[in-house]
Enzyme design. Structure first.
Site, short mmCIF file in Angstrom:
data_model
loop_
_atom_site.label_atom_id
_atom_site.label_comp_id
_atom_site.label_asym_id
_atom_site.label_seq_id
_atom_site.Cartn_x
_atom_site.Cartn_y
_atom_site.Cartn_z
N GLU A 141 0.81 -1.22 0.00
CA GLU A 141 0.00 0.00 0.00
C GLU A 141 0.85 1.27 0.00
O GLU A 141 0.36 2.36 0.28
CB GLU A 141 -0.97 -0.03 1.18
CG GLU A 141 -1.92 -1.21 1.04
CD GLU A 141 -3.00 -1.28 2.10
OE1 GLU A 141 -2.96 -0.46 3.04
OE2 GLU A 141 -3.89 -2.14 1.97
N ASP A 150 -4.51 -0.34 11.90
CA ASP A 150 -5.30 -1.51 11.51
C ASP A 150 -4.53 -2.73 12.01
O ASP A 150 -3.47 -3.05 11.49
CB ASP A 150 -5.48 -1.57 9.99
CG ASP A 150 -6.15 -2.88 9.53
OD1 ASP A 150 -6.65 -3.62 10.40
OD2 ASP A 150 -6.17 -3.14 8.32
N ASP A 160 -13.69 -4.27 10.02
CA ASP A 160 -13.41 -4.59 8.61
C ASP A 160 -13.72 -6.07 8.38
O ASP A 160 -14.82 -6.41 7.96
CB ASP A 160 -11.95 -4.27 8.29
CG ASP A 160 -11.53 -4.73 6.90
OD1 ASP A 160 -12.41 -4.98 6.06
OD2 ASP A 160 -10.31 -4.83 6.64
N LYS A 167 -15.59 -1.68 1.98
CA LYS A 167 -14.83 -2.15 0.82
C LYS A 167 -15.83 -2.79 -0.12
O LYS A 167 -16.37 -3.86 0.18
CB LYS A 167 -13.80 -3.20 1.25
CG LYS A 167 -12.68 -2.68 2.13
CD LYS A 167 -11.83 -3.84 2.63
CE LYS A 167 -10.55 -3.35 3.29
NZ LYS A 167 -9.85 -4.46 3.99
N SER A 176 -5.54 -3.98 -0.73
CA SER A 176 -4.09 -3.99 -0.94
C SER A 176 -3.73 -4.27 -2.40
O SER A 176 -2.70 -3.84 -2.89
CB SER A 176 -3.40 -4.98 -0.01
OG SER A 176 -4.05 -6.22 -0.06
#
EC number: 4.2.1.11
Length: 432
Positions: A209, A246, A317, A342, A372
């Site tokens: 990333e 995260d 997430d 997402k 990613s």
């Protein structure tokens, strides 16, 4: 009516050199929308299925010709002649035709690429920018804001080949007056961080990333070097710039314990790991923690929310996987206070908008996120502005697949001016 006249699917390459699905939707009048599906590395077990070929002789089994065939075959046949402006209708046709709970027949990568390409084509046919069309689909026409970026400047976990357990250490330029200035601040800290790491003899290679991926003595050392870089850049930590993490804790959850290699292979219970994180929040201005426990550890999450939920943002997430059924249960049980969005976790624009709405209606925040494995597709920038989500996670200040999103946000801010305020710290749960 914006009639669909042609649908094309193709296999393209993502930022990790793996194949992904790109779709084009063509309308009467020559309007075209094109979009590509992203791909994750640390994935929640309940995500919609990303269909891969499994043929080891081609792309090491990661080919997406089956998903592309679904786009060019049954999906195209089902939506030809339909009105692209009816996004919910188009998405429903594809979901119903797939016929599975997790989109495993066609693949979420096939359905999402078409869903987003359709939205772009419809926006073009209406003469609207994508963010404006999304705001209309969201039932909030003309209501925009610029998101606070969470910039992942140190990568660990599944996103890097290093010894850092926590997957992302991020900065949020909350003190910036505009998104463009927030990007500048992030860029300056990113470059100062390279100097700090080099001065300590550390590696400045980047992870998936775009953040640095050095080997560090502990997870806390990542925060320490970032704090040093923020100061060197001339900013005040906690005022101009806050921190976020995260954990992606599912990746180091083994036999009911959280085992951290960076802490000497120490094994933590849910409660112990919660207090480990709590100590870090006392040492540094960490205002947001994502996936602080395993996706299945709901009892632990209830405890973590009780301990930290009134002080900081706790983002789900892998916990919620952009799924309204799971989010609804989380809201009812008081689990976390924010959701990561997402759209490839759920597989369509309509379902993504439903998850954002459900979160906001319950007083949760929504953080729009990349994966990613990305492409030059910058749809998430328009999604963040068009839903006035308030926060975005789209990587660091390097790699074109990340920077494409920041550049699109800069363009949108320029176009909207005062119509899209940058609200800074107020957007983060517990920081207003």
């Amino acid at each position: 009516m914006s009639k669909i006249v042609k649908v094309i699917g193709r296999e393209i390459i993502d930022s990790r050199g793996n194949p992904t699905v790109e779709a084009e939707v063509h309308l009467e009048g020559g309007f075209v929308g094109m979009a590509a599906a992203p791909s994750g590395a640390s994935t929640g077990s309940r995500e919609a299925l990303e269909l891969r070929d499994g043929d080891k002789s081609r792309f090491l089994g990661k080919g997406v010709t089956k998903a592309v065939a679904a786009v060019n075959g049954p999906i195209a046949q089902a939506i030809l002649g339909k009105d692209a402006k009816d996004q919910a209708g188009i998405d429903k046709i594809m979901i119903d035709l797939d016929g599975t709970e997790n989109k495993s027949n066609f693949g979420a990568n096939a359905i999402l690429a078409v869903s987003l390409a359709n939205a772009k084509a419809a926006a073009a046919s209406k003469g609207l920018p994508l963010y404006a069309h999304i705001a209309e689909l969201n039932g909030t026409p003309g209501k925009y804001s610029m998101p606070v970026p969470m910039m992942n400047i140190i990568n660990g976990g599944e996103h890097a080949d290093n010894n850092v357990d926590i997957q992302e250490f991020m900065i949020q330029p909350v003190g910036a007056p505009t998104l463009k200035e927030a990007v500048r601040m992030g860029s300056e800290v990113f470059h100062h961080l390279a100097k700090v790491l080099k001065s300590k003899g550390m590696n400045t290679a980047v992870g998936d990333e775009g953040g640095y991926a050095p080997n560090l003595g502990s997870n806390a050392e990542a925060l320490a070097v970032i704090a040093e870089a923020v100061k060197a850049a001339g900013y005040e930590l906690g005022k101009d710039i806050t921190l976020a993490m995260d954990c992606a804790a599912s990746e180091f959850y083994k036999d009911g314990k959280y085992v951290l290699a960076g802490e000497g292979n120490k094994a933590f219970t849910s409660e112990e790991f919660t207090h480990f994180l709590e100590e870090l929040t006392k040492q540094y201005p960490i205002v947001s923690i994502e996936d602080g426990l395993d996706e299945s550890d709901w009892e632990g999450f209830a405890y973590q929310t009780k301990v930290l939920g009134d002080k900081i943002q706790l983002v789900g997430d892998d916990l919620f996987v952009t799924n309204t059924k799971i989010l609804k249960e989380g809201i009812e049980k008081g689990i976390a206070n924010s959701i990561l969005i997402k759209f490839n976790q759920i597989g369509s624009l309509t379902e993504t908008l439903a998850a954002i709405k459900m979160a906001k209606d319950a007083g949760y925040t929504a953080v729009i996120s990349h994966r990613s494995g990305e492409t030059e597709d910058a749809t998430i920038a328009d999604l963040a502005v068009g839903t006035a989500a308030g926060q975005i996670k789209t990587g660091s200040m390097s790699r074109s697949d990340r920077v494409a999103k920041y550049n699109q946000l800069i363009r949108i801010e320029e176009a909207l001016g005062e119509q899209a305020p940058f609200n800074g710290r107020k957007e983060i749960k517990g920081q207003a």
